[in-house]
Design a protein around this motif. Structure first.
Motif, PDB file in Angstrom:
ATOM      1  N   ASP A 551      -9.001   3.804  -0.590  1.00 66.23           N
ATOM      2  CA  ASP A 551      -7.702   3.187  -0.315  1.00 66.23           C
ATOM      3  C   ASP A 551      -7.878   1.671  -0.381  1.00 66.23           C
ATOM      4  O   ASP A 551      -8.321   1.038   0.573  1.00 66.23           O
ATOM      5  N   THR A 553      -5.704  -0.575  -0.341  1.00 67.45           N
ATOM      6  CA  THR A 553      -4.807  -1.337   0.532  1.00 67.45           C
ATOM      7  C   THR A 553      -5.438  -1.563   1.899  1.00 67.45           C
ATOM      8  O   THR A 553      -4.944  -2.377   2.681  1.00 67.45           O
ATOM      9  N   LEU A 577      -4.057   1.828  -5.100  1.00 70.60           N
ATOM     10  CA  LEU A 577      -3.504   0.495  -4.870  1.00 70.60           C
ATOM     11  C   LEU A 577      -1.980   0.543  -4.869  1.00 70.60           C
ATOM     12  O   LEU A 577      -1.303  -0.334  -5.388  1.00 70.60           O
ATOM     13  N   GLY A 579       0.358  -0.379  -2.973  1.00 75.88           N
ATOM     14  CA  GLY A 579       0.702  -1.243  -1.852  1.00 75.88           C
ATOM     15  C   GLY A 579       0.040  -2.600  -2.027  1.00 75.88           C
ATOM     16  O   GLY A 579      -0.491  -2.927  -3.092  1.00 75.88           O
ATOM     17  N   SER A 581      -2.665  -5.663  -1.630  1.00 75.95           N
ATOM     18  CA  SER A 581      -4.124  -5.749  -1.638  1.00 75.95           C
ATOM     19  C   SER A 581      -4.592  -6.800  -0.648  1.00 75.95           C
ATOM     20  O   SER A 581      -4.020  -7.891  -0.579  1.00 75.95           O
ATOM     21  N   THR A 642       2.848  -1.943  -5.964  1.00 73.80           N
ATOM     22  CA  THR A 642       1.684  -2.699  -6.423  1.00 73.80           C
ATOM     23  C   THR A 642       2.162  -4.054  -6.928  1.00 73.80           C
ATOM     24  O   THR A 642       2.800  -4.150  -7.982  1.00 73.80           O
ATOM     25  N   ALA A 646      -2.496  -7.355  -5.926  1.00 81.68           N
ATOM     26  CA  ALA A 646      -2.833  -5.990  -6.333  1.00 81.68           C
ATOM     27  C   ALA A 646      -2.771  -5.850  -7.851  1.00 81.68           C
ATOM     28  O   ALA A 646      -3.621  -5.197  -8.465  1.00 81.68           O
TER      29      ALA A 646
END
Length: 743
Positions: A551, A553, A577, A579, A581, A642, A646
């Motif tokens: 994960d 994120t 990813l 979401g 980063s 993303t 990200a």
């Protein structure tokens, strides 16, 4: 020719000539409307703010100058009143080179003004042993013989009445003459101008990414040539002369004297730009300043005409007969550059009309000069200024003002645009804190996909459809937000609208009506605040068939080495990813680099300087590969969540090892964030750089494109499945072994 035809033709020609001579002069350009005048003023104010060297070094309240000028500019009934109002604002700079040019000045023509007549002889004896070099006359070659005999030299640089190219010709002629007049090497200080590399942020941490500076050129060295000998030397100038840094340096070092007709003005020599004001008016704005004092030994009144006795030359002869007073060498008198954060006027939640227009001018100019994606905007930014003037000027209360700012910000169509700092923005969900859970639009409905803080949203669970907020349809709140929320592409905009519809002041509470799979509608109370993930151990786990899951994120840079030690023997990795980063790409990429790629992305940044407003293009290098790079296949899960850093991670991985993207297109919004501040304490963040794929392909408003499209379903989510992850595992299983040899 028959006589009648002759007279008829003669009469016709006469009538034509009479008609031409009797035709009225072309009418003066019409005075622009009040709104158009404000738009012109906005452009001028911004050019001075970002390009005039005084604003980068001196204590000048440029905001106050604008605020004072606005009522007069709006009230101007004719071009003269308009010009006076603008000139009064420019007077704050105390710079004669920055001023309003009248129509006759904006388009100079050859005339017979002062010093314009009788200048055919380039060199002549003004008196016994005193040689006059008229650089305004036609110049063929330097009179070396006369210079060798002269016991004093007068150099006439008066340009009033000459054509517009005269200063340039004089400067060139001066270059050939000066080495013959000097008795010592002359080190001439350079000029100084403003330089901006991107828009320097006002509230974000200063990381050096975007800078503002005053740049000084290295100047010039003039070496003596020939039989130069000590003797009186005097330069004669007027208010149109090219005030050359070499001349001023000689004056400052006691090597020459300067006499001027009228005000000594270096505007003809300084770099300038022109800003159209309408009504035939143009404003000249200084872009550079000399690093040497601007002084004269004598200042005479400006002569209206050149006929008759030339009293100026008589005065010059008197000065030339006097011994030159030795002075201490003086060079730079310029104050050092200083960076100032714009005043946010935080107490002005409802600014006065003038300060609301100040907000508009700040916002428009920052985007006009520094926003790297202006070419991707659907609308015209100039038109946006004209449309926004009545909106900002006519705002009736704090809410209308804040909404005017938000509405204009949507023109950027940038998913990294974020507003903060004004209570009306928070109250409406345009800014503020998010709900402690995340929704994703599935099958046209906002569905809870993750609960970040179970205590702040007790009773919520995955798969519930959010239908109401505080008793009102959530879709209704979304529609109300549409004019004030922006993103880079359609799916990302829908996602952001649902998120903002649930946002509000930090710590505030609200109630959502959610519908379960069984069709029951439940009311759940939640508290807004920073999204918090419940502690759940490591950000990675083993998946099926010796494949790992990470994960991204949640993964922190300090955990990357431990991750690859744990996963080094797996056949593949799924990197999630979907979401934001936390900034792991620099730590992650070295462990995944199996190709010989050097660059992970191409960036372009707006530059603003005296020379030009252009772009600086550079490549972002991949970090050095690790000692033992991971050789298994990798997949990156992406969707409209993303965004920003990200997406930058995706750019690096696609060239580092050919990572495959699975999911839906990303948000299409990247570029190091910068910000500006506006009256009322409003902060506006936006993308500061144009970020592209390593091969130059566009990312902004396009996003990362998945090679394998996958989207969750409502039924799958309610069944506890992660269908996108399952498709990624299935694709990796079908592909079999590790990635191919490095390319």
């Amino acid at each position: 020719m028959p006589r009648t035809l002759f007279f008829r033709g003669f009469l016709t020609l006469g009538l034509v000539a009479w008609t031409a001579s009797a035709a009225p002069a072309a009418p003066a350009p019409a005075l622009p409307s009040a709104e158009e005048r404000l738009a012109h003023l906005a452009r001028l104010w911004g050019q001075v703010k970002y390009r005039h060297p005084a604003l980068a070094s001196r204590d000048i309240d440029w905001d106050a100058a604008l605020v004072a000028a606005l009522p007069q500019v709006e009230a101007a009934g004719d071009a003269d009143a308009y010009a006076r109002a603008v000139q009064e604002m420019l007077e704050t700079l105390k710079d004669p080179a920055t001023r309003v040019l009248r129509p006759e000045e904006a388009a100079p023509t050859e005339d017979a003004g002062a010093s314009g007549a009788g200048r055919e002889q380039a060199a002549r004896w003004a008196a016994k042993d005193v040689l006059l070099l008229d650089l305004g006359a036609p110049w063929t070659e330097t009179p070396r013989g006369e210079l060798a005999r002269a016991k004093a030299v007068l150099v006439d640089l008066r340009a009033r009445g000459l054509d517009a190219r005269a200063p340039e010709r004089m400067t060139q002629a001066l270059g050939s003459v000066l080495p013959l007049l000097l008795t010592q090497t002359l080190q001439v200080p350079g000029s100084r101008s403003v330089f901006h590399s991107g828009h320097r942020a006002h509230t974000l941490p200063a990381d050096g990414r975007y800078t503002s500076a005053l740049l000084t050129t290295s100047g010039e060295v003039v070496v003596p040539q020939g039989q130069g000998k000590p003797r009186p030397l005097l330069f004669v100038l007027d208010d149109r002369s090219p005030v050359d840094a070499r001349v001023l340096t000689m004056k400052a070092q006691g090597l020459a004297q300067v006499l001027t007709e009228g005000r000594l003005d270096d505007g003809a020599s300084a770099e300038t730009t022109r800003v159209e004001l309408g009504a035939g008016l143009v404003a000249s704005v200084r872009l550079s300043e000399l690093g040497v004092p601007l002084r004269a030994d004598a200042v005479l009144p400006r002569r209206p005409r050149s006929e008759g006795k030339d009293d100026t030359l008589q005065k010059a002869l008197e000065l030339a007969r006097k011994p030159v007073r030795k002075v201490k060498v003086r060079e730079v008198e310029l104050p050092p550059g200083r960076w100032r954060v714009d005043n946010a006027y935080p107490d002005m939640t409802y600014p006065t009309r003038e300060y609301r227009l100040l907000a508009l001018f700040r916002l428009w100019n920052a985007i006009e000069l520094f926003y790297p994606y202006k070419h991707l905007m659907d609308g015209d930014w100039d038109e946006a200024l004209r449309a926004a003037v009545p909106r900002f000027a006519g705002a009736q209360d704090a809410a209308q003002y804040a909404l005017a700012v938000a509405e204009l910000s949507t023109r950027l169509q940038d998913g990294q645009v974020a507003l903060a700092g004004h209570p009306e923005l928070e109250r409406r969900g345009i800014s503020g804190s998010p709900a402690p859970f995340e929704v994703l639009e599935l099958e046209g409905k906002p569905v809870v996909v993750r609960v970040g803080d179970t205590e702040a949203a007790s009773g919520l669970k995955r798969g519930q459809i959010v239908e109401t907020l505080d008793g009102q349809p959530l879709a209704q709140r979304l529609e109300a937000l549409k004019p004030y929320v922006t993103a880079s592409q359609g799916t990302a905009l829908r996602q952001r609208l649902w998120t903002q519809a649930l946002s509000g002041p930090d710590g505030s509470q609200a109630t959502v009506g959610v519908r379960d799979a069984d069709g029951q509608l439940k009311q759940v109370r939640f508290t807004r605040g920073p999204r918090r993930e419940p502690p759940s151990g490591e950000a990675w786990r083993m998946g099926p068939d010796n494949m790992g899951y990470v994960d991204l994120t949640r993964l922190r840079p300090t955990e990357v080495a431990a991750l690859f030690e744990k996963m080094k023997n797996t056949r593949a990795l799924v990197l999630d990813l979907r979401g934001a980063s936390p900034g792991t790409r620099w730590a992650l990429t070295p462990f995944l680099t199996t190709r010989k790629a050097r660059h992970g992305a191409v960036l372009e940044r707006n530059l603003v300087s005296a020379d030009h407003t252009g772009r600086y293009k550079f490549s972002e290098e991949l970090p050095a590969a690790g000692a033992a790079p991971y050789r298994g296949r990798t997949v990156l899960l992406i969707d409209e969540r993303t965004l920003g850093a990200a997406e930058d991670t995706g750019l690096f991985l696609e060239v580092a090892n050919g990572t495959t993207f699975v999911g839906a297109p990303s948000a299409g919004a990247s570029g190091g964030v910068t910000d500006l501040v506006l009256p009322g304490g409003i902060s506006l963040r936006f993308s500061g750089e144009d970020v592209r794929h390593a091969d130059g392909r566009q990312l902004q408003r396009v996003g990362l494109k998945p090679q394998l499209y996958a989207r969750p379903t409502l039924a799958g989510l309610r069944a506890g499945k992660d269908e996108v992850l399952e498709q990624a595992y299935g694709w990796l299983k079908d592909k079999g072994g590790p990635v191919g040899a490095p390319r």
